[in-house]
Design an enzyme around this catalytic site. Structure first.
Site, PDB file in Angstrom:
ATOM      1  CB  ALA A 169       7.987  68.061  -1.574  1.00  0.00           C
TER       2      ALA A 169
ATOM      3  CG  ASN B 260       0.456  61.669   4.468  1.00  0.00           C
ATOM      4  OD1 ASN B 260       1.225  62.373   4.728  1.00  0.00           O
ATOM      5  ND2 ASN B 260       0.426  60.146   4.262  1.00  0.00           N
TER       6      ASN B 260
ATOM      7  NE  ARG C 100       5.003  77.449  62.683  1.00  0.00           N
ATOM      8  CZ  ARG C 100       4.021  76.737  63.298  1.00  0.00           C
ATOM      9  NH1 ARG C 100       4.647  75.619  64.234  1.00  0.00           N
ATOM     10  NH2 ARG C 100       2.692  76.914  63.372  1.00  0.00           N
TER      11      ARG C 100
ATOM     12  CG  ASP D 279      -2.419  74.573  59.090  1.00  0.00           C
ATOM     13  OD1 ASP D 279      -3.477  74.016  59.691  1.00  0.00           O
ATOM     14  OD2 ASP D 279      -1.235  74.919  59.725  1.00  0.00           O
TER      15      ASP D 279
END
Ligand code: UD1
Ligand code: MG
Length: 457
Positions: A421, A375, A15, A102
């Site tokens: 940067a 950082n 099922r 089940d």
């Protein structure tokens, strides 16, 4: 008296309409059969058998490596036939508790009630009154109210179908009655199967008593035969888990919008906003706050930390007072020490991030050992993969990395170094110094803005 437990798990589960056998379908991320096995261990049985048959190799693969014996039921001729396959393996004289693969929500306390009841019954069954009895075996009682038999739904008369009390699938059989009862079963019924449930009528006909213990929580013994029932039981499981969390003092913003697919260990005053999913083993310390839509798997988060919305944390160890997210992806092997801050669109993997360090925006930190008070500027990438191998990036204490930096591993940035940067760092950067690697900025005086040509679209 020692106890043997038999879990019936050989059926196909027609099922469910699935290629996978029913008992390995997952409820809250764990196979149905595993739920039953885990719960029944609390009874400390001498033996646990799982009867397998349909696609047994799939069930064995999912359930391997556990203290669990598999017994084969080559043809699925019914639940009684399934139990019969274990007769030779069960220690003679042991009482037997039968569970169904089940029926996954059954609690150990309820199993113990059946096993330890103080009566001389040959068979004890756990009954319940479901909202809809459709499909379940009905409990038939004598005039004096004692149990007479169980009749399966498909064999029941119209009148019997009106009975509300049903069989849960949980049954214990006294050791000295086991062989006689199980070998007396036949398959003369609507489904042509050997029904386990027929041991009840046989025991009564033998003059033995059968006792029924009513399970007050019908949800606990809900059987799963189709996808609808699987979803309904999952909702019950979720409700049970969230109820436990609230009993332990957690503030859950909406108990219907949280999924717990595993175990959560909780400190005090934990808050969890809506739509969070917890998988595996998760530990949340005191005052931890989890924002909306987070997924947290096999991780621990120490006290006073905040996980902001839309964050995924997988196999990570997070210290105290840490802030992560929103929109962060913390992947396996991430360790954040106390007071770390990880902001939006940051991905980490195999990364140790030291105390108080900040990776606030748009970064990838992988295979990295980072010291404290570092950082990391926005858009920093540790280039850990050369297309074949992974390499490590080491960042010392107090380092400042400028935005849009690539750290090409293997590479070390020594403590208190500053990286300008927009740098691509391919060699080690010395301590306390500014290291920059970018072309010098020039302004081209002769340049003019292009002019739109006529006819162009
Ligand atoms: C069964 C009971 C029913 C009870 C219901 C509770 C019988 C005959 N009926 O019906 O009274 O109300 O459970 O949920 O016992 N299995 C095997 N081998 C087989 C057949 C089944 O191992 O040959 C296993 C299945 O894998 C499953 C369990 O037994 O885990 C129950 O089988 P299922 O077909 O689901 O029985 P139900 O129709 O639910
Ligand atoms: Mg069933």
């Amino acid at each position: 008296m020692s106890l043997s437990i038999v879990i019936l798990a050989a059926g196909q589960g027609t099922r469910m309409k699935s290629a996978r056998p029913k008992v390995i379908h997952e409820l809250a991320g764990k196979p149905l059969l595993q739920h039953v096995v885990d719960s029944c261990r609390a009874l400390q049985p001498e033996q646990i058998f799982a009867v397998t048959g349909h696609a047994a190799e799939q069930v064995h693969a999912v359930m391997q490596g556990q203290d669990l014996s598999f017994v084969e039921q080559a043809e699925q001729l019914g639940t009684g036939h399934a139990l019969a396959q274990c007769l030779d393996a069960i220690t003679p004289g042991n009482d037997v508790l039968v569970l169904f693969g089940d029926v996954p929500l059954i609690r150990a306390e309820t199993m113990a009630q059946i096993v330890e009841a103080d009566d001389d019954a040959a068979v004890r069954i756990l009954s319940f009154i479901p909202e809809s009895p459709f499909g379940y075996g009905r409990i038939l009682r004598q005039q004096d109210d004692s149990v007479r038999a169980i009749v399966e739904h498909k064999d029941a008369s119209q009148e019997q179908l009106g009975i509300g009390e049903c069989f849960s699938g949980i049954m214990s059989i006294r050791g000295d009655n086991l062989h006689q009862l199980v070998t007396s079963l036949d398959n003369k019924n609507a489904q042509g199967e050997y029904y386990l449930t027929d041991v009840v009528g046989i025991a009564v006909a033998n003059g033995n008593t059968v006792s029924a213990i009513l399970c007050v929580d019908p949800g606990e013994v809900s059987g799963i035969n189709n996808q609808q029932q699987l979803a309904a039981v999952e909702a019950l499981y979720r409700a049970r888990q969230v109820d436990t969390l609230m009993t332990q003092g957690a503030k859950i913003f909406d108990p219907t919008r949280i999924d717990i697919r595993g175990e959560i260990k909780l400190g005090r005053d934990v808050q969890i906003d809506v739509n969070c999913v917890f998988e595996g083993n998760v530990t949340l310390g005191d005052n931890v706050r989890i924002g909306a839509n987070c997924v947290i798997r096999n991780s621990s988060i120490a006290a006073d930390s905040e996980i902001k919305p839309m964050t995924s944390i997988d196999e990570a160890v997070i210290g105290r007072g840490v802030s992560i997210g929103p929109f962060a992806r913390i992947r396996p092997g991430t360790e954040c020490e106390d007071e770390v801050k990880i902001g939006n669109f940051v991905e980490t993997k195999q990364a140790k991030i030291g105390k108080g360090s900040k990776v606030s925006h748009l970064s990838y930190i992988g295979d990295t050992e980072m010291g404290s008070a570092v950082n990391i500027g926005a858009g920093t990438i540790t280039c850990n993969y050369d297309g074949v191998n992974k390499h490590k990036t080491v960042i010392g204490d107090g380092v400042f990395i400028g935005s849009d930096t690539q750290l090409v591993a293997p590479v070390t940035v020594e403590s208190n170094a500053t990286i300008g940067a927009g740098s691509t760092i391919t060699r080690n950067a010395p301590a306390d110094k500014l290291t920059v690697s970018r072309a010098k900025q020039v302004t081209i005086d002769s340049w003019t803005k292009p002019v739109k040509q006529s006819g162009d679209s």
